[in-house]
Scaffold this motif. Sequence first.
Motif, PDB file in Angstrom:
ATOM      1  N   TYR A  42       0.844  -1.228  -0.046  1.00 15.50           N
ATOM      2  CA  TYR A  42      -0.039   0.057  -0.073  1.00 15.50           C
ATOM      3  C   TYR A  42       0.868   1.269   0.041  1.00 15.50           C
ATOM      4  N   LEU A  43       0.928   2.118  -0.859  1.00 15.05           N
ATOM      5  CA  LEU A  43       1.177   3.568  -1.012  1.00 15.05           C
ATOM      6  C   LEU A  43       0.264   4.564  -0.803  1.00 15.05           C
ATOM      7  N   LEU A  44       0.742   5.326   0.083  1.00 14.07           N
ATOM      8  CA  LEU A  44      -0.094   6.459   0.620  1.00 14.07           C
ATOM      9  C   LEU A  44       0.336   7.752   0.257  1.00 14.07           C
ATOM     10  N   PHE A  68      -5.567  13.231   0.061  1.00 13.08           N
ATOM     11  CA  PHE A  68      -4.980  11.837   0.012  1.00 13.08           C
ATOM     12  C   PHE A  68      -5.228  11.036  -1.033  1.00 13.08           C
ATOM     13  N   PHE A  69      -4.489  10.298  -1.699  1.00 13.84           N
ATOM     14  CA  PHE A  69      -4.795   9.417  -2.619  1.00 13.84           C
ATOM     15  C   PHE A  69      -4.097   7.791  -2.232  1.00 13.84           C
ATOM     16  N   LEU A  70      -4.785   6.782  -2.499  1.00  8.97           N
ATOM     17  CA  LEU A  70      -4.066   5.606  -2.074  1.00  8.97           C
ATOM     18  C   LEU A  70      -3.791   4.733  -3.325  1.00  8.97           C
ATOM     19  N   ILE A  71      -2.740   4.099  -3.448  1.00  9.31           N
ATOM     20  CA  ILE A  71      -2.420   3.225  -4.482  1.00  9.31           C
ATOM     21  C   ILE A  71      -2.168   1.692  -3.944  1.00  9.31           C
ATOM     22  N   ARG A  72      -3.164   0.967  -4.391  1.00  8.84           N
ATOM     23  CA  ARG A  72      -3.213  -0.498  -3.765  1.00  8.84           C
ATOM     24  C   ARG A  72      -2.475  -1.253  -4.244  1.00  8.84           C
TER      25      ARG A  72
END
Length: 309
Positions: A42-44, A68-72
């Motif tokens: 997970y990359l926040l 904020f955005f999240l890369i799963r």
Amino acid sequence: MEKSLFNIVNEHTLESSIFFDFSGVSKTFSGHASGPLKRSHYLLHFVLEGQGTYFTMNHKYTLKAGDFFLIRPDETIFYQADLNNPWHYAWISIGGTETAQLIESFSPFRNHHDTFSCATVENYLKLIVESLTLTSHRPQTELRLNQIASEILLLLMKENTWNVVEHQNATIRPMSEYTKLSLAYINNNFTYDTSITDIADAIKINRSYLSRLFRRDVGISPKKFLLRLRINEACQLLQTTQLSINQISEKVGFSNPSVFGHSFTELIHETPSAYRKRRSFNSIQEQHSLEWQQINDILGHLSAVQQST
């Protein structure tokens, strides 16, 4: 182009259900793009200044300071700085068996949300800044970095999650079924010696027709998308492993190391070996503490590069 500082743990010596992978801060220039790329954990990201656009395979988000955005893990995404007001952002990658449960069930990213807004970015930034100062290869340093990862997750869990809704600036990215199938095929096979003809044959479509659909839906040709995905994966491996450049070339789907070297240099504007060497100069020697302004000053004196992480 961007300026960045980062800290990466290449080898984990402690077993932990929540562990720190890497973190960093970036100041991007107009239109700077990252991706397409995939990550293992997970990359926040959270936006400190300016604005930009985050693209998943299904949505397009326009984001600004406080977002904020999240890369799963294993999702292919890309993101781009605004042309007139490029963003500055910080990021942290977190792995471990408990991380998925905490993020997907107890954070604002539950129910498949990709973004949210937060009024207390400074709480997260303080932890990121501390993580950038912890660069020694000692068990106690790794333990503190893992604690920082846990504290980031705890902050996420404390957000007002019951009011989280899909980001207001989200738009659906309509795609043909053939484009979706080709993206899925690329996602699963880009590390092999895969060609666009292979993709077209696999999904039973004419190659030229696929290229037209793909360019319309994604914005670039499938050939360029595949190349960029491979090169971005190579960048990650150059930073986080001790694999040789030839091994990395093969691992990201290049049968010829010379072609890999030429393609890498053309896209990233430096050779793979120079890219790997530079990462050691974009980290901070371990210190007891630093303030954000000091980090900001260090960023200001760095040279701009095509890609950092």
